[in-house]
Design a protein around this motif. Structure first.
Motif, mmCIF file in Angstrom:
data_model
loop_
_atom_site.group_PDB
_atom_site.id
_atom_site.type_symbol
_atom_site.label_atom_id
_atom_site.label_comp_id
_atom_site.label_asym_id
_atom_site.label_seq_id
_atom_site.Cartn_x
_atom_site.Cartn_y
_atom_site.Cartn_z
ATOM 1 N N LEU A 269 -1.152 10.602 -0.416
ATOM 2 C CA LEU A 269 -0.484 9.297 -0.380
ATOM 3 C C LEU A 269 -1.005 8.551 0.841
ATOM 4 O O LEU A 269 -1.074 9.121 1.927
ATOM 5 C CB LEU A 269 1.026 9.469 -0.275
ATOM 6 N N HIS A 270 -1.396 7.298 0.671
ATOM 7 C CA HIS A 270 -1.904 6.513 1.797
ATOM 8 C C HIS A 270 -1.057 5.261 1.986
ATOM 9 O O HIS A 270 -0.307 4.838 1.109
ATOM 10 C CB HIS A 270 -3.371 6.146 1.578
ATOM 11 N N SER B 25 7.727 6.494 5.401
ATOM 12 C CA SER B 25 7.109 7.469 4.507
ATOM 13 C C SER B 25 6.750 8.779 5.201
ATOM 14 O O SER B 25 6.126 8.794 6.257
ATOM 15 C CB SER B 25 5.849 6.869 3.879
ATOM 16 N N SER C 249 9.195 7.776 -0.786
ATOM 17 C CA SER C 249 7.928 7.417 -0.150
ATOM 18 C C SER C 249 6.803 7.279 -1.164
ATOM 19 O O SER C 249 5.765 6.683 -0.870
ATOM 20 C CB SER C 249 7.511 8.506 0.858
ATOM 21 N N TYR C 250 7.006 7.838 -2.344
ATOM 22 C CA TYR C 250 5.904 7.979 -3.292
ATOM 23 C C TYR C 250 5.725 6.720 -4.137
ATOM 24 O O TYR C 250 6.311 6.577 -5.214
ATOM 25 C CB TYR C 250 6.128 9.213 -4.168
ATOM 26 N N CYS D 118 -0.460 4.040 -4.425
ATOM 27 C CA CYS D 118 -1.014 4.638 -3.211
ATOM 28 C C CYS D 118 -1.226 6.141 -3.364
ATOM 29 O O CYS D 118 -1.455 6.840 -2.379
ATOM 30 C CB CYS D 118 -0.086 4.392 -2.021
ATOM 31 N N MET D 119 -1.153 6.637 -4.593
ATOM 32 C CA MET D 119 -1.185 8.078 -4.838
ATOM 33 C C MET D 119 -2.412 8.519 -5.617
ATOM 34 O O MET D 119 -2.947 7.789 -6.443
ATOM 35 C CB MET D 119 0.052 8.514 -5.630
ATOM 36 N N ASP E 228 6.358 7.812 -10.030
ATOM 37 C CA ASP E 228 5.735 8.203 -8.770
ATOM 38 C C ASP E 228 6.546 9.243 -8.003
ATOM 39 O O ASP E 228 5.992 10.203 -7.455
ATOM 40 C CB ASP E 228 5.431 6.984 -7.890
ATOM 41 N N GLY F 286 5.134 12.952 -7.047
ATOM 42 C CA GLY F 286 5.123 13.379 -5.650
ATOM 43 C C GLY F 286 5.929 14.637 -5.426
ATOM 44 O O GLY F 286 5.520 15.544 -4.682
ATOM 45 N N PHE G 124 -0.372 12.823 3.836
ATOM 46 C CA PHE G 124 -0.059 11.424 4.092
ATOM 47 C C PHE G 124 -1.132 10.836 5.012
ATOM 48 O O PHE G 124 -1.339 11.332 6.126
ATOM 49 C CB PHE G 124 1.317 11.290 4.744
#
Length: 241
Positions: A114-115, A138, A150-151, A155-156, A177, A181, A192
């Motif tokens: 995850l970013h 996150s 956070s997911y 971004c995954m 999501d 996650g 992360f």
């Protein structure tokens, strides 16, 4: 390591060309973009077909027409890559996204990455708002993400070994999501990355919103999620057996 990009599409003609260009420029010849189309009543169907004709890495598949969760699930089921990236139709991938995410997967214990994301306006211009990680606080942790997720799917990325665990997604899961996650946390580690690797476009047609629903809705949502976690644990045990 083959990459698949799973994209859920619905009337996204306004931004799809810019998003697709930002994705394809980072993919190899054997990689693929699966576009599950739930609707193109905005007149964008010829555009999608033309893009797929020009670039054979783009594959257009018919969506189930049952909302964003089922549309993403449909895209994921069509993916053949070792790593599956989730993508919205209207964001902008930063030029180093794939490089940074793929490097994180060099650790075999990492099941998902995850970013962070930069908030941009409808024109793709940074708004100066806090990043997505800052807004959501996150970090990993099943309990933490049950309280505040956070997911964020766009971004995954995750390993293909999660597909038989996450599919089918239970009807009670409001978004895909969190489900993915949490499955990754049960199976191993989630990495992360603090660096914003997409422009997270906010505009009037966004499917997901930055605000929460009512207190009553949020409580019901979490009760439903807790019920689903039992099923998730059973699937994980079956795969690990």
């Amino acid at each position: 390591m083959k990459i698949s990009v799973a994209m859920a599409y619905y009337n996204g003609g306004t931004y799809i060309e810019e998003q697709m260009d930002s994705i394809l420029s980072q993919l190899g010849e054997k990689d693929e973009v699966i576009v599950s189309v739930d609707g193109a009543s905005d007149g964008s169907k010829p555009l999608l077909l033309k893009m797929a004709e020009v670039d054979s890495r783009i594959h257009i598949v018919k969506g189930p027409g049952k909302g964003v969760v089922r549309n993403f699930e449909n895209a994921i089921r069509h993916c053949n890559g070792d790593i599956i990236y989730l993508s919205d139709q209207d964001d902008i991938w930063k030029p180093d996204k794939v490089e940074k995410v793929n490097y994180a997967f060099s650790n075999p214990e990492v099941k998902a990455v995850l970013h962070d994301a930069e908030i941009v306006d409808e024109n793709g211009v940074a708004t100066g708002a806090a990043s997505l990680f800052s807004i959501r606080g996150s970090r990993a942790g099943i309990l933490k993400n049950l309280l505040k997720n956070s997911y964020v799917g766009c971004c995954m990325a995750f390993r293909k070994e999660l597909i038989p665990i996450i599919c089918p997604i239970p009807n009670e899961m409001y978004m895909h999501d969190y489900w993915i996650g949490t499955a990754a946390e049960y199976m191993g580690k989630v990495c992360f990355l603090d660096k914003p690797l997409i422009g997270y476009r906010r505009h009037s047609s966004n499917v997901t919103q930055m605000t929460h629903g009512s207190i009553r809705f949020m409580i019901k949502k979490r009760i439903d999620i807790i019920r689903c976690l039992g099923l998730l644990k059973k699937r994980v045990r079956k795969v690990k057996a």
